[in-house]
Write an enzyme that holds these catalytic residues in place. Structure first.
Site, PDB file in Angstrom:
ATOM      1  N   LYS A 168      18.248  15.200  -5.301  1.00 61.06           N
ATOM      2  CA  LYS A 168      17.157  15.072  -5.270  1.00 61.06           C
ATOM      3  C   LYS A 168      17.594  16.484  -6.209  1.00 61.06           C
ATOM      4  CE  LYS A 168      15.066  12.839  -1.363  1.00 61.06           C
ATOM      5  NZ  LYS A 168      14.967  12.845   0.444  1.00 61.06           N
TER       6      LYS A 168
ATOM      7  N   LYS B  18      21.243  -1.642  -3.782  1.00 58.06           N
ATOM      8  CA  LYS B  18      20.497  -1.206  -2.326  1.00 58.06           C
ATOM      9  C   LYS B  18      19.019  -1.638  -2.894  1.00 58.06           C
ATOM     10  CE  LYS B  18      20.667   0.784   1.791  1.00 58.06           C
ATOM     11  NZ  LYS B  18      21.520   1.526   2.667  1.00 58.06           N
TER      12      LYS B  18
ATOM     13  N   LYS C 245      12.567   2.494  -1.869  1.00 54.36           N
ATOM     14  CA  LYS C 245      11.593   2.812  -2.347  1.00 54.36           C
ATOM     15  C   LYS C 245      11.938   3.489  -3.705  1.00 54.36           C
ATOM     16  CE  LYS C 245      11.213   5.253   1.442  1.00 54.36           C
ATOM     17  NZ  LYS C 245      10.353   5.342   3.017  1.00 54.36           N
TER      18      LYS C 245
END
Ligand code: TRP
Length: 350
Positions: free
Chosen positions: A127, A212, A215
């Site tokens: 991130k 996977k 979002k």
């Protein structure tokens, strides 16, 4: 010692149920992967454990976001959890920031965690890299410590977490063990609760069946959101990527390596209807009917959730009341743990 019960003897007292804790961020629209991989288990665990579930709004502050959106999405997430089947009579549902001990214990734990171990957290590295290391928030760095506080405050035995949170749970265990050996026994050392094989932990993106469902996908085409209109769901599932070999007898088989698209649809059907994907495959000789059955299964799963959500959202005050009662129950447990921790660390009692 043999603890077998002899006829005529009173039954031994029931063991207290083990405690489960889990959290979900209020940000981002929840999707089918969240439901089948996690939320469905939360519902199931209510009857098997003493379950505490938390909408982790403080975690949402670790990345930029709109303040007005945050409070709305916190209420939306809580409403959705109730719509999925969480029942305040059988679990404790609350919002993280309503129990101030989460932030309080985070500080104490931060004073036992090292820069080195937090720097090794892959989620932080990913991130921080995306948004630029220099501007990454200190809260993003400390995120796993807040998560550890969430878990440790409730004397948690089991934590249902996906693969992406495994490393954070390991850190939680390390922090708890270090603390217990440095300051004396204070925390229960938690373990991961892993849903059984085929538990729907890995729902893949319909367009990129090797990754996977998430979002953070580049496109929404392969992600079924729980709030998607049934027509949209049907379209997304019917447009799912299948595989390159021509449809025909034998083309529908359970083979995640060679046929990830078809296998994902089979897995979806198996997870929703029950049964094994290998067995379900035998009923099909082409892709079209597989897709339309998978679409029907997903729609019939999601539709009642959506209806229940619509009902519950008519009365946000009632949802808020559930959360307030949950926070009071959570606070009682959290206060006792926090008190143990502060005393163990040597903080003067007021
Ligand atoms: N970090 C978790 C996630 O993003 C959410 C979370 C916060 C959590 N605190 C938790 C999960 C405690 C389990 C236990 O998925």
């Amino acid at each position: 010692m043999d603890e077998q019960q002899k006829p005529g003897q009173p039954a031994p007292p029931a063991k207290p149920a083990r405690r489960v804790f889990s959290g979900i961020q209020p940000t981002g629209a929840p999707h089918l992967g969240n439901y089948l991989g996690a939320l469905r288990w939360w519902v199931d665990f209510q009857d098997r454990y003493d379950a505490f579930y938390c909408v982790v709004d403080l975690h949402a502050l670790t990345v930029p976001g709109d303040p007005e959106e945050l409070s709305k999405s916190t209420l939306t997430m809580a409403t959705l959890l109730l719509a999925c089947g969480l029942d305040p009579a059988r679990c404790t549902l609350f919002v993280q920031s309503h129990v101030h001990y989460h932030a309080d214990l985070t500080w104490l734990l931060e004073c036992t965690a090292s820069m080195g171990e937090l720097s090794r957290m892959t989620q932080f590295k990913d991130k921080a890299q995306k948004g630029g290391e220099e501007s990454a928030r200190v809260g993003l760095f400390a995120y796993p410590v807040l998560m550890a506080a969430d878990i440790l405050l409730y004397d948690t035995d089991l934590v249902p977490v996906g693969d992406d949170q495994r490393q954070h749970l390991e850190l939680t265990r390390d922090l708890a063990q270090r603390w217990n050996s440095r300051y004396g026994p204070t925390f229960v050392v938690p373990e991961a609760a892993i849903p059984p094989v085929g538990g729907g932990a890995r729902v893949m993106d319909l367009q990129e069946p090797r990754r996977k469902m998430s979002k953070s996908a580049d496109s929404d085409a392969g992600v079924v959101y729980l709030f998607d209109d049934p027509k949209v769901i049907e379209r997304k599932v019917k447009r799912a990527v299948t595989d390159l070999d021509p449809p025909g007898p034998g083309s529908v088989r359970w083979d995640p390596e060679e046929k990830p698209g078809v296998s994902n649809l089979l897995e979806l059907l198996a997870t929703i209807r029950g049964g094994k994907p290998e067995d379900i495959a035998r009923a099909y000789d082409g892709y079209a009917r597989l897709k339309s059955d998978a679409a029907d299964a997903v729609v019939s799963l999601v539709r009642p959730l959506q209806e229940r959500y619509r009902e519950l959202s008519q009365d946000p005050g009632a949802v808020q009341a559930v959360l307030a009662a949950g926070a009071r129950k959570a606070e009682e447990v959290a206060a006792a743990t926090y008190d143990r921790a502060r005393t163990a660390m040597g903080l003067l009692t007021a």
